[in-house]
Design a protein around this motif. Structure first.
Motif, short mmCIF file in Angstrom:
data_model
loop_
_atom_site.label_atom_id
_atom_site.label_comp_id
_atom_site.label_asym_id
_atom_site.label_seq_id
_atom_site.Cartn_x
_atom_site.Cartn_y
_atom_site.Cartn_z
N LYS A 1 38.89 23.10 38.07
CA LYS A 1 40.32 22.82 38.06
C LYS A 1 41.00 23.54 39.22
N ASP A 2 40.57 24.79 39.47
CA ASP A 2 41.11 25.60 40.58
C ASP A 2 39.98 25.98 41.52
N PHE A 3 40.28 25.92 42.81
CA PHE A 3 39.28 26.27 43.81
C PHE A 3 40.01 26.91 44.99
N LEU A 4 39.54 28.10 45.40
CA LEU A 4 40.11 28.80 46.55
C LEU A 4 39.10 28.80 47.69
N ALA A 5 39.47 28.19 48.80
CA ALA A 5 38.64 28.18 50.01
C ALA A 5 39.30 29.06 51.06
N VAL A 6 38.60 30.07 51.50
CA VAL A 6 39.08 30.97 52.54
C VAL A 6 38.28 30.68 53.80
N ALA A 7 38.96 30.21 54.82
CA ALA A 7 38.28 29.90 56.09
C ALA A 7 39.17 30.36 57.23
N ALA B 1 42.11 33.81 41.18
CA ALA B 1 41.38 34.73 40.31
C ALA B 1 41.25 36.09 40.99
N TYR B 2 41.36 37.15 40.21
CA TYR B 2 41.21 38.51 40.72
C TYR B 2 40.11 39.21 39.95
N GLU B 3 39.28 39.96 40.68
CA GLU B 3 38.19 40.70 40.07
C GLU B 3 38.18 42.13 40.61
N PRO B 4 37.84 43.11 39.77
CA PRO B 4 37.81 44.50 40.24
C PRO B 4 36.61 44.75 41.15
N ASP B 5 36.83 45.53 42.21
CA ASP B 5 35.72 45.91 43.06
C ASP B 5 35.11 47.21 42.56
N ALA B 6 34.24 47.81 43.37
CA ALA B 6 33.54 49.01 42.94
C ALA B 6 34.50 50.17 42.71
N ASP B 7 35.67 50.12 43.37
CA ASP B 7 36.66 51.19 43.22
C ASP B 7 37.70 50.89 42.15
N ARG C 1 41.63 45.47 41.95
CA ARG C 1 41.52 44.02 41.72
C ARG C 1 41.79 43.27 43.00
N ARG C 2 40.84 42.47 43.42
CA ARG C 2 40.94 41.72 44.66
C ARG C 2 40.75 40.24 44.40
N SER C 3 41.38 39.45 45.27
CA SER C 3 41.27 38.01 45.11
C SER C 3 39.81 37.58 45.27
N SER C 4 39.43 36.63 44.46
CA SER C 4 38.05 36.14 44.45
C SER C 4 38.03 34.70 44.93
N ALA C 5 37.43 34.47 46.10
CA ALA C 5 37.36 33.12 46.67
C ALA C 5 36.14 32.39 46.14
#
Length: 614
Positions: free
Chosen positions: A63-69, A209-215, A218-222
């Motif tokens: 339904k949702d798709f994020l393309a980072v280019a 969508a945002y996901e936590p990194d190792a620190d 929360r960062r955007s998830s492509a």
């Protein structure tokens, strides 16, 4: 990749609301980098990253798709291929494209028409409905924010694919972000696109969508990422050569005090801003000198790329017109001026893109999304210094058309800009949380030094008041940044050093360009030109043999720690492990005790990792 979709198609007749049925095969023949032709070495239909992204989309059917280019990679072609597939299978019957500017609405409509999708870029909210001969509309984020209920109703009335171009704009303000979410939460599909998936603030972007990194940040998830380093390796984009200019500045504060400082020298944050503003003053000598140097560089590039053009990005409309007048005096030709409130701006951009004029001057309108592939030389003459704006501005120059092209961008020798230029090849994600104070090895010391340099001084609050007056702005050549290296020994305007770097051929492979820059630097060092601290490790004159430059060491430590942090996020490797590998590669002690040559070697190695070199 979409074979299963086609097998499930239930009807070959187009819905009554659609005048024509867009063809996926037509989308295959759209240039991978529409509106320009494909870059050298790319396939006749889709680039490898576009095919891979389509494969991912077809497998997930999301339904949702994020393309980072990265800018210039061909996001439009990818999105329109998705659109034709969804229309062909009747998953959607309507398209809504949301873009940052009016000009981009027209650009999207032109591209869509090439694959049989009729998009109305002139739709206004007052119409409420689009003509039956259109498959959908192109909107601006401001247009959606002005009446989100209208677009919510339109989206619910028919299965709709919403393409959110440069989706980070949906986080610009509550009006836009909330409006986009309200208008399109019931869309059948949402395809979000961006070339720079980060923002200076922490406002969440709808449908991302945002996901936590190792620190724990929360960062955007492509769903699919194709970064500048990947595109550079594939020959899809040009490498960029940054030419930094410093000089002596003098200005009067609102309190009547005269202040003098050298641009590029260690200064407080306030002083840097004032020296920067003085450099950009149209009645000073800095801007005319840099514009003349940039035009000299453009002449050199046009010897091998005859239609190459230049762009000056100005702070406001008044100075834009002043810069245009100076360019006319330098070149004898009128520059194209593009102002956002001018009804004919889009037409002038298109004419410039298809023409052979030397220069265009703009404020913000040509900083994002606008495609003028022949732009090869730029002057960053604005005081805007956010990572997002800088990356978008540089993105106007990186679209490759043939092998060996290199973009040349002139900028003030300001620390924040030089850092952004040095980080160009690094991918960033939009962070909702601020990272903790604890950093990687050696970073605490460098943060303290940086805070001291950037301290806010109450006594200087009046520097930027209404009484500010730029008095004098002298220019001098500082250095060149290219492929992770710094070249140049500084020099006078029109002098031997500057002239030698401006005369670098305009069509060279990346390795050849880096080699030419190293050779020029070595020649000037042997001749005794410039500052010894500018030398390359291993070359005569390399700093560190006699006097240690503590400011240079601080700068190198900070740059290395930024690169290590970025690589640790990308590779999911602890900071300490990355530093250990770099010490094994370059030798020497831990970061706080390493010398300049060791730090420089480690910096070069991390940059090699980012572009796929070992």
């Amino acid at each position: 990749m979409f074979d299963s979709w086609r097998a499930e198609s239930v009807s070959s007749a187009p819905p009554a609301s659609l005048p024509t049925q867009p063809s996926p095969s037509a989308a295959e023949h759209l240039s991978p980098a529409f509106p320009a032709r494909a870059a050298w070495g790319t396939a006749g239909n889709l680039r490898a990253w576009q095919a891979a992204a389509l494969e991912t989309y077809g497998e997930r059917n999301p339904k949702d798709f994020l393309a980072v280019a990265t800018p210039g990679a061909g996001k439009t072609t990818f999105a329109l291929r998705v659109a034709t597939e969804l229309l062909a299978r009747r998953i959607v019957t309507r398209i809504a494209v949301v873009a940052p500017t009016e000009h981009l609405k027209t650009q999207w409509a032109d591209a869509a028409a090439r694959v049989g999708i009729a998009i109305d870029p002139t739709f206004r909210n007052a119409q409420q409905r689009h003509g039956s001969h259109f498959n959908g509309v192109a909107l601006t984020y401001a247009q959606v924010g002005a009446n989100p209920d209208l677009h919510r109703s339109r989206t619910r009335s028919a299965p709709t694919l919403v393409i959110l171009d440069e989706v980070h704009h949906a986080g610009d303000a509550l009006t836009w972000g909330d409006g986009v979410r309200h208008a399109f939460e019931h869309a059948e599909r949402r395809l979000s696109l961006t070339g720079t998936p980060f923002r200076s603030d922490t406002a969440p972007i709808p449908f991302i969508a945002y996901e936590p990194d190792a620190d724990g940040v929360r960062r955007s998830s492509a769903d699919y990422t194709y970064g500048y380093g990947d595109a550079l390796r594939d020959g899809v984009v040009r490498p960029v050569m940054f030419l930094a200019y410093s000089g002596q500045m003098r200005w009067r504060t609102s309190a009547g005090d005269e202040v003098s400082a050298r641009l590029g020298e260690p200064l407080t944050k306030d002083m840097i801003g004032q020296a920067w503003r003085t450099a950009l003053a149209p009645d000073g000598e800095w801007i005319p000198a840099v514009l003349k140097a940039a035009d000299t560089r453009l002449t050199q590039v046009r010897r091998t790329v005859p239609d190459a053009g230049g762009l000056v990005i100005a702070t406001d409309q008044t100075v834009a017109r002043a810069y245009a007048a100076q360019l006319r005096a330098i070149t004898g030709e009128p520059a194209v001026v593009v102002l956002s409130d001018d009804a004919g701006a889009s037409g002038r951009i298109e004419e410039f893109g298809a023409g052979r004029q030397r220069w265009m001057v703009a404020v913000r309108m040509v900083s994002e999304g606008v495609d003028v592939p022949r732009l090869a030389v730029g002057v960053y003459a604005t005081a805007t210094a956010t990572p997002l704006f800088f990356a978008q501005a540089v993105g106007r120059f990186v679209r490759a058309r043939r092998r060996g092209e290199t973009a040349s961008i002139f900028l003030p020798s300001v620390p924040v800009l030089l850092n952004l230029a040095g980080e160009l090849e690094l991918e960033r994600d939009h962070a909702l949380d601020r990272p903790s104070k604890d950093g990687p090895e050696g970073e605490m010391l460098d943060d303290a030094a940086l805070a001291e340099a950037n301290r806010e001084e109450k006594a200087s609050d009046d520097l930027d008041g209404p009484g500010f007056q730029a008095l004098e702005a002298q220019a001098s050549f500082d250095h060149v940044l290219f492929d992770g290296g710094q070249f140049g020994t500084g020099g006078d305007i029109g002098g031997e050093v500057e002239s030698d770097f401006l005369a670098i051929p305009g069509l060279m492979e990346t390795d050849e360009m880096a080699s030419a820059l190293r050779d020029r630097q070595a020649v000037h060092l042997r001749a005794g030109h410039g500052r010894a601290a500018a030398a390359v490790p291993g070359e005569p004159g390399w700093a560190g043999s006699d006097v240690v430059d503590h400011r240079e060491l601080t700068r190198l430590r900070k740059e290395l720690n930024q690169l290590v942090s970025a690589w640790a996020r990308r590779s999911s490797t602890p900071h300490g492990v990355v530093h250990s590998r770099l010490r094994q590669h370059s030798g020497g002690p831990e970061v706080p005790l390493a010398n300049a040559e060791q730090l420089t070697s480690r910096i070069a190695q991390v940059r090699n990792w980012f572009v796929g070199r070992t």
